[in-house]
Design a protein around this motif. Structure first.
Motif, short mmCIF file in Angstrom:
data_model
loop_
_atom_site.label_atom_id
_atom_site.label_comp_id
_atom_site.label_asym_id
_atom_site.label_seq_id
_atom_site.Cartn_x
_atom_site.Cartn_y
_atom_site.Cartn_z
N SER A 1 6.07 11.98 3.00
CA SER A 1 4.64 12.28 2.87
C SER A 1 4.10 11.67 1.59
N ARG A 2 2.77 11.66 1.47
CA ARG A 2 2.14 10.99 0.35
C ARG A 2 2.37 11.71 -0.98
N SER B 1 4.83 4.92 2.43
CA SER B 1 5.06 6.22 3.02
C SER B 1 5.70 6.09 4.40
N ARG B 2 5.22 5.13 5.18
CA ARG B 2 5.79 4.90 6.51
C ARG B 2 7.19 4.31 6.40
N HIS C 1 -5.19 6.12 -4.38
CA HIS C 1 -5.61 5.41 -3.17
C HIS C 1 -5.42 3.90 -3.29
N SER D 1 0.84 -1.19 0.00
CA SER D 1 0.00 0.00 0.00
C SER D 1 0.87 1.25 0.00
N GLN D 2 0.32 2.31 -0.54
CA GLN D 2 1.05 3.58 -0.53
C GLN D 2 1.29 4.05 0.91
N LEU D 3 0.34 3.78 1.79
CA LEU D 3 0.51 4.17 3.19
C LEU D 3 1.70 3.44 3.80
N GLU D 4 1.81 2.16 3.51
CA GLU D 4 2.94 1.38 4.04
C GLU D 4 4.26 1.88 3.48
#
Length: 237
Positions: free
Chosen positions: A48-49, A42-43, A71, A37-40
């Motif tokens: 930042s996204r 990013s972390r 998304h 995932s993009q969130l993963e």
């Protein structure tokens, strides 16, 4: 490479994220076919996204990631023998042209650099020596062709890392090193016909060995090899 809309202009943050992700993909630390995932991401990268999304668009245009929507999860592009066939077909055609243009331009300092790279390319040595050796052999080409071949080299190295670590024995490495030595001798002799043919066979041999191991019959590569070797000096005006 995408032929659609132009890639976004990248700021320093985007460039850093792009270079980091590109290295992780090419070195197979983000393995082919993996979904994340993009969130993963990013972390993982502590970014930042926004620069992440821009970097993913650049990677998508290069064919290294898929489905990099705002998304959605990101899929690292898979590897396939059909893609390898296309990749190496492009390489032998382009590298054959580049070395043909380069051989007449090589000078004493260039041969010294080529020898130095050969000496430092042993297993456990300078990991970039092999890349620099081949970069010298395309130095006489124009900037667009050089950039194109640099990118193809990177993609080929991804296949090499994913499939061919088992071939890094001393015998296999020494055979490849001897091919480099013969190539250097041809360049020093200003024999660009021989240099081109040796380089084409050197590049194609790696792909054919891999496809053979995977029980895949090459389709376009033999044709590309024949076309690359058939070329010569243009007719006199």
């Amino acid at each position: 490479m995408s032929t659609g809309s132009a890639a976004p202009k990248a700021g320093a943050g985007t460039r850093n994220v792009h270079e980091t992700l590109r290295r992780l993909i090419l070195e197979c630390q983000l393995p082919p076919g993996a979904e994340i995932s993009q969130l993963e991401l990013s972390r993982k990268l502590s970014v930042s996204r926004t620069p992440l999304r821009e970097a993913l668009r650049l990677l998508e245009s290069e064919g290294l990631v898929e489905d990099s929507g705002p998304h959605r999860s990101v899929r690292i592009s898979s590897l396939s023998m059909n893609d390898l066939d296309d990749l190496y077909s492009l390489r032998v055609m382009g590298e054959g042209l580049a070395i043909w243009l380069t051989v007449p331009m090589l000078r004493g300092a260039d041969f010294e650099r080529l020898e130095w790279e050969l000496e430092h390319a042993a297993p456990g040595g300078d990991t970039e020596a092999h890349r620099r050796f081949h970069a010298i052999l395309r130095a006489g080409a124009g900037p667009r062709l050089r950039a194109h071949l640099d990118r193809l080299f990177d993609h080929a190295e991804r296949y090499h890392r994913a499939y061919m670590f088992q071939e890094q024995d001393s015998g296999g490495f020494e055979a490849k090193l001897e091919e480099h030595r013969r190539l250097l001798e041809a360049c020093r002799a200003r024999d660009r016909h021989r240099a081109r043919d040796l380089l084409v066979d050197h590049i194609a041999g790696t792909a054919i060995a891999l496809m053979t191991a995977e029980r895949h019959a090459p389709f376009s590569l033999p044709i590309a090899v024949a076309m690359a070797k058939a070329g010569g000096a243009p007719p006199a005006p």
